[in-house]
Design a protein around this motif. Structure first.
Motif, PDB file in Angstrom:
ATOM      1  N   CYS A 116       0.811  -1.223   0.000  1.00  0.00           N
ATOM      2  CA  CYS A 116       0.000   0.000   0.000  1.00  0.00           C
ATOM      3  C   CYS A 116       0.844   1.273   0.000  1.00  0.00           C
ATOM      4  O   CYS A 116       0.311   2.371   0.024  1.00  0.00           O
ATOM      5  N   LYS A 117       2.151   1.141  -0.004  1.00  0.00           N
ATOM      6  CA  LYS A 117       3.087   2.284  -0.011  1.00  0.00           C
ATOM      7  C   LYS A 117       2.925   3.186   1.205  1.00  0.00           C
ATOM      8  O   LYS A 117       3.089   4.391   1.136  1.00  0.00           O
ATOM      9  N   GLY A 118       2.522   2.611   2.336  1.00  0.00           N
ATOM     10  CA  GLY A 118       2.435   3.354   3.584  1.00  0.00           C
ATOM     11  C   GLY A 118       1.113   4.051   3.839  1.00  0.00           C
ATOM     12  O   GLY A 118       0.946   4.703   4.853  1.00  0.00           O
ATOM     13  N   THR A 119       0.144   3.921   2.943  1.00  0.00           N
ATOM     14  CA  THR A 119      -1.141   4.598   3.137  1.00  0.00           C
ATOM     15  C   THR A 119      -2.111   3.787   3.986  1.00  0.00           C
ATOM     16  O   THR A 119      -2.991   4.347   4.614  1.00  0.00           O
ATOM     17  N   GLY A 120      -1.985   2.471   3.955  1.00  0.00           N
ATOM     18  CA  GLY A 120      -2.895   1.611   4.713  1.00  0.00           C
ATOM     19  C   GLY A 120      -4.141   1.247   3.931  1.00  0.00           C
ATOM     20  O   GLY A 120      -4.995   0.529   4.433  1.00  0.00           O
ATOM     21  N   GLU A 121      -4.269   1.742   2.694  1.00  0.00           N
ATOM     22  CA  GLU A 121      -5.439   1.452   1.865  1.00  0.00           C
ATOM     23  C   GLU A 121      -5.007   0.962   0.490  1.00  0.00           C
ATOM     24  O   GLU A 121      -3.977   1.371  -0.038  1.00  0.00           O
ATOM     25  N   VAL A 122      -5.822   0.081  -0.087  1.00  0.00           N
ATOM     26  CA  VAL A 122      -5.588  -0.405  -1.442  1.00  0.00           C
ATOM     27  C   VAL A 122      -6.894  -0.318  -2.228  1.00  0.00           C
ATOM     28  O   VAL A 122      -7.976  -0.365  -1.647  1.00  0.00           O
ATOM     29  N   SER A 123      -6.809  -0.172  -3.537  1.00  0.00           N
ATOM     30  CA  SER A 123      -7.984  -0.105  -4.394  1.00  0.00           C
ATOM     31  C   SER A 123      -8.222  -1.459  -5.039  1.00  0.00           C
ATOM     32  O   SER A 123      -7.289  -2.135  -5.454  1.00  0.00           O
ATOM     33  N   ARG A 124      -9.488  -1.835  -5.116  1.00  0.00           N
ATOM     34  CA  ARG A 124      -9.879  -3.093  -5.732  1.00  0.00           C
ATOM     35  C   ARG A 124     -10.927  -2.800  -6.797  1.00  0.00           C
ATOM     36  O   ARG A 124     -11.770  -1.923  -6.618  1.00  0.00           O
ATOM     37  N   THR A 125     -10.909  -3.546  -7.890  1.00  0.00           N
ATOM     38  CA  THR A 125     -11.900  -3.397  -8.941  1.00  0.00           C
ATOM     39  C   THR A 125     -13.183  -4.096  -8.519  1.00  0.00           C
ATOM     40  O   THR A 125     -13.157  -5.233  -8.055  1.00  0.00           O
ATOM     41  N   VAL A 126     -14.326  -3.422  -8.700  1.00  0.00           N
ATOM     42  CA  VAL A 126     -15.628  -3.996  -8.376  1.00  0.00           C
ATOM     43  C   VAL A 126     -16.200  -4.612  -9.648  1.00  0.00           C
ATOM     44  O   VAL A 126     -16.267  -3.959 -10.693  1.00  0.00           O
ATOM     45  N   GLU A 127     -16.588  -5.885  -9.573  1.00  0.00           N
ATOM     46  CA  GLU A 127     -17.130  -6.593 -10.722  1.00  0.00           C
ATOM     47  C   GLU A 127     -18.553  -7.041 -10.421  1.00  0.00           C
ATOM     48  O   GLU A 127     -18.857  -7.428  -9.297  1.00  0.00           O
ATOM     49  N   VAL A 128     -19.422  -6.991 -11.446  1.00  0.00           N
ATOM     50  CA  VAL A 128     -20.814  -7.397 -11.273  1.00  0.00           C
ATOM     51  C   VAL A 128     -21.230  -8.337 -12.400  1.00  0.00           C
ATOM     52  O   VAL A 128     -20.625  -8.353 -13.469  1.00  0.00           O
ATOM     53  N   GLY A 129     -22.270  -9.094 -12.151  1.00  0.00           N
ATOM     54  CA  GLY A 129     -22.842  -9.960 -13.177  1.00  0.00           C
ATOM     55  C   GLY A 129     -22.119 -11.281 -13.337  1.00  0.00           C
ATOM     56  O   GLY A 129     -21.073 -11.520 -12.755  1.00  0.00           O
ATOM     57  N   ARG A 130     -22.711 -12.142 -14.162  1.00  0.00           N
ATOM     58  CA  ARG A 130     -22.122 -13.459 -14.395  1.00  0.00           C
ATOM     59  C   ARG A 130     -20.836 -13.372 -15.199  1.00  0.00           C
ATOM     60  O   ARG A 130     -19.942 -14.188 -15.056  1.00  0.00           O
ATOM     61  N   LYS A 131     -20.742 -12.364 -16.073  1.00  0.00           N
ATOM     62  CA  LYS A 131     -19.537 -12.214 -16.888  1.00  0.00           C
ATOM     63  C   LYS A 131     -18.471 -11.384 -16.180  1.00  0.00           C
ATOM     64  O   LYS A 131     -17.425 -11.104 -16.747  1.00  0.00           O
TER      65      LYS A 131
ATOM     66  N   LEU B  44      -4.503  -5.684   3.563  1.00  0.00           N
ATOM     67  CA  LEU B  44      -4.463  -6.911   4.353  1.00  0.00           C
ATOM     68  C   LEU B  44      -3.044  -7.326   4.719  1.00  0.00           C
ATOM     69  O   LEU B  44      -2.840  -8.134   5.614  1.00  0.00           O
ATOM     70  N   ASN B  45      -2.058  -6.752   4.042  1.00  0.00           N
ATOM     71  CA  ASN B  45      -0.670  -7.082   4.353  1.00  0.00           C
ATOM     72  C   ASN B  45      -0.243  -6.446   5.672  1.00  0.00           C
ATOM     73  O   ASN B  45       0.380  -7.090   6.514  1.00  0.00           O
ATOM     74  N   CYS B  46      -0.581  -5.161   5.868  1.00  0.00           N
ATOM     75  CA  CYS B  46      -0.170  -4.458   7.090  1.00  0.00           C
ATOM     76  C   CYS B  46      -1.368  -4.198   8.021  1.00  0.00           C
ATOM     77  O   CYS B  46      -1.214  -3.555   9.040  1.00  0.00           O
ATOM     78  N   LEU B  47      -2.531  -4.656   7.638  1.00  0.00           N
ATOM     79  CA  LEU B  47      -3.784  -4.467   8.385  1.00  0.00           C
ATOM     80  C   LEU B  47      -4.112  -2.994   8.621  1.00  0.00           C
ATOM     81  O   LEU B  47      -4.585  -2.603   9.679  1.00  0.00           O
ATOM     82  N   GLY B  48      -3.831  -2.163   7.617  1.00  0.00           N
ATOM     83  CA  GLY B  48      -4.209  -0.756   7.666  1.00  0.00           C
ATOM     84  C   GLY B  48      -3.274   0.155   8.412  1.00  0.00           C
ATOM     85  O   GLY B  48      -3.512   1.349   8.495  1.00  0.00           O
ATOM     86  N   SER B  49      -2.170  -0.357   8.933  1.00  0.00           N
ATOM     87  CA  SER B  49      -1.256   0.497   9.705  1.00  0.00           C
ATOM     88  C   SER B  49      -0.300   1.270   8.811  1.00  0.00           C
ATOM     89  O   SER B  49       0.207   2.322   9.213  1.00  0.00           O
TER      90      SER B  49
END
Length: 55
Positions: A17-32, A44-49
């Motif tokens: 996370c480069k020290g920010t404690g947050e990461v971005s994830r792509t949101v996907e919807v639908g069967r495709k 999840l690597n540093c648990l937000g610290s």
């Protein structure tokens, strides 16, 4: 008698996370699994610290 000063331990930044404690994830919807946007969550690597985990 003079006291010895102990150096302050600076922990390294989390590499994921480069020290920010947050990461971005792509949101996907639908069967495709179509991508509709991004969502921010805590790292999840540093648990937000933002600090590198102890090994």
């Amino acid at each position: 008698m003079a006291r010895k000063k102990t150096p302050e331990s600076k922990s390294a930044e989390c590499s994921v996370c480069k020290g920010t404690g947050e990461v971005s994830r792509t949101v996907e919807v639908g069967r495709k699994r179509r991508a509709v946007g991004q969502q921010t969550g805590f790292c999840l690597n540093c648990l937000g610290s933002g600090e590198a985990p102890a090994e």
